[in-house]
Design a protein around this motif. Sequence first.
Motif, short mmCIF file in Angstrom:
data_model
loop_
_atom_site.label_atom_id
_atom_site.label_comp_id
_atom_site.label_asym_id
_atom_site.label_seq_id
_atom_site.Cartn_x
_atom_site.Cartn_y
_atom_site.Cartn_z
N ILE A 231 0.84 -1.20 0.00
CA ILE A 231 0.00 0.00 0.00
C ILE A 231 0.87 1.25 0.00
CG2 ILE A 231 -1.65 1.32 1.39
CD1 ILE A 231 -2.91 -1.39 2.13
N ASP A 232 1.99 1.21 0.70
CA ASP A 232 2.92 2.34 0.70
C ASP A 232 3.46 2.59 -0.70
OD1 ASP A 232 4.48 4.43 1.65
OD2 ASP A 232 6.11 3.13 2.30
N LYS A 233 3.75 1.51 -1.44
CA LYS A 233 4.26 1.65 -2.81
C LYS A 233 3.17 2.16 -3.76
CE LYS A 233 8.32 -0.09 -1.95
NZ LYS A 233 9.44 0.79 -1.75
N LEU A 234 1.91 1.85 -3.50
CA LEU A 234 0.82 2.26 -4.38
C LEU A 234 0.45 3.73 -4.20
CD1 LEU A 234 -1.57 -0.82 -4.15
CD2 LEU A 234 -0.10 -0.17 -6.06
N THR A 235 0.75 4.31 -3.06
CA THR A 235 0.42 5.71 -2.82
C THR A 235 1.46 6.60 -3.47
OG1 THR A 235 1.56 5.65 -0.69
CG2 THR A 235 -0.82 5.27 -0.67
N PRO A 236 1.09 7.82 -3.84
CA PRO A 236 2.03 8.70 -4.55
C PRO A 236 3.12 9.31 -3.65
CG PRO A 236 -0.09 9.79 -4.27
CD PRO A 236 -0.25 8.37 -3.78
N TYR A 237 3.07 9.08 -2.36
CA TYR A 237 4.08 9.62 -1.45
C TYR A 237 4.43 8.55 -0.41
CZ TYR A 237 -0.54 10.63 0.37
OH TYR A 237 -1.85 10.54 0.72
N LYS A 238 5.49 8.79 0.33
CA LYS A 238 5.92 7.85 1.37
C LYS A 238 5.05 8.07 2.61
CE LYS A 238 10.18 6.57 -0.31
NZ LYS A 238 10.10 5.31 -0.96
N LEU A 239 4.33 7.05 3.02
CA LEU A 239 3.40 7.18 4.15
C LEU A 239 4.11 7.58 5.43
CD1 LEU A 239 1.03 4.13 3.60
CD2 LEU A 239 0.58 6.53 3.13
N TRP A 240 5.19 6.85 5.76
CA TRP A 240 5.86 7.11 7.02
C TRP A 240 6.44 8.51 7.08
CZ3 TRP A 240 5.33 4.71 11.35
CH2 TRP A 240 6.22 4.94 12.38
N GLU A 241 7.05 8.96 5.99
CA GLU A 241 7.63 10.31 5.95
C GLU A 241 6.54 11.36 6.08
OE1 GLU A 241 9.64 13.11 2.57
OE2 GLU A 241 10.30 11.01 2.66
N GLU A 242 5.44 11.15 5.39
CA GLU A 242 4.34 12.11 5.42
C GLU A 242 3.72 12.21 6.82
OE1 GLU A 242 2.01 14.98 3.59
OE2 GLU A 242 3.65 13.87 2.68
N ILE A 243 3.59 11.09 7.50
CA ILE A 243 2.98 11.09 8.83
C ILE A 243 3.94 11.65 9.88
CG2 ILE A 243 2.12 9.61 10.69
CD1 ILE A 243 1.01 7.77 8.47
N VAL A 244 5.18 11.17 9.88
CA VAL A 244 6.12 11.53 10.94
C VAL A 244 6.74 12.91 10.73
CG1 VAL A 244 8.29 10.87 12.06
CG2 VAL A 244 6.62 9.13 11.45
N GLU A 245 7.24 13.17 9.52
CA GLU A 245 7.96 14.43 9.30
C GLU A 245 7.03 15.60 9.01
OE1 GLU A 245 10.97 13.83 6.38
OE2 GLU A 245 11.90 12.19 7.52
N HIS A 246 5.97 15.36 8.26
CA HIS A 246 5.07 16.45 7.89
C HIS A 246 3.84 16.53 8.80
CE1 HIS A 246 7.08 15.61 3.87
NE2 HIS A 246 7.58 16.77 4.29
N LYS A 247 3.73 15.63 9.74
CA LYS A 247 2.65 15.63 10.74
C LYS A 247 1.26 15.65 10.11
CE LYS A 247 5.54 16.34 14.26
NZ LYS A 247 6.58 15.36 14.19
N ASN A 248 1.06 14.83 9.09
CA ASN A 248 -0.22 14.76 8.40
C ASN A 248 -1.17 13.86 9.22
OD1 ASN A 248 -2.37 14.41 6.66
ND2 ASN A 248 -1.07 14.26 4.84
N MET A 249 -1.98 14.48 10.05
CA MET A 249 -2.85 13.75 10.97
C MET A 249 -3.97 13.02 10.24
SD MET A 249 -3.16 12.86 14.06
CE MET A 249 -2.09 13.98 14.90
N ALA A 250 -4.50 13.62 9.17
CA ALA A 250 -5.56 12.96 8.42
C ALA A 250 -5.05 11.66 7.80
CB ALA A 250 -6.10 13.89 7.33
N LEU A 251 -3.86 11.69 7.24
CA LEU A 251 -3.28 10.48 6.67
C LEU A 251 -2.99 9.46 7.76
CD1 LEU A 251 -2.22 9.02 4.18
CD2 LEU A 251 0.00 10.08 4.62
N ALA A 252 -2.59 9.91 8.93
CA ALA A 252 -2.33 9.00 10.05
C ALA A 252 -3.60 8.26 10.45
CB ALA A 252 -1.76 9.77 11.24
N VAL A 253 -4.73 8.94 10.44
CA VAL A 253 -6.00 8.31 10.77
C VAL A 253 -6.38 7.28 9.71
CG1 VAL A 253 -8.48 8.72 11.08
CG2 VAL A 253 -6.82 10.24 12.16
N VAL A 254 -6.18 7.63 8.45
CA VAL A 254 -6.48 6.70 7.36
C VAL A 254 -5.59 5.46 7.44
CG1 VAL A 254 -6.40 6.40 4.84
CG2 VAL A 254 -7.39 8.46 5.82
#
Length: 74
Positions: free
Chosen positions: A33-56
């Motif tokens: 699923i991480d490879k299918l998304t257009p961005y890196k999930l872990w980087e987006e959640i941890v470094e950019h603090k994307n809370m909506a993506l974290a919930v998803v």
Amino acid sequence: MEGFEWLKPGIVLGSILYAMIGVLVFWISFVIIDKLTPYKLWEEIVEHKNMALAVVVAAMCISIGQIVAAAIHG
């Protein structure tokens, strides 16, 4: 000793094996699923603090965990 049947080595080893298989399937599905998304999930959640993506991702993790548990349980 009838109450301790779940302590038999075969049952304990089987449970450990199923747990390891479940974690492996969960990890592989997360990587896919991480490879299918257009961005890196872990980087987006941890470094950019994307809370909506974290919930998803949390909902996805719970769903995959339930599917794996149901498949293992039979």
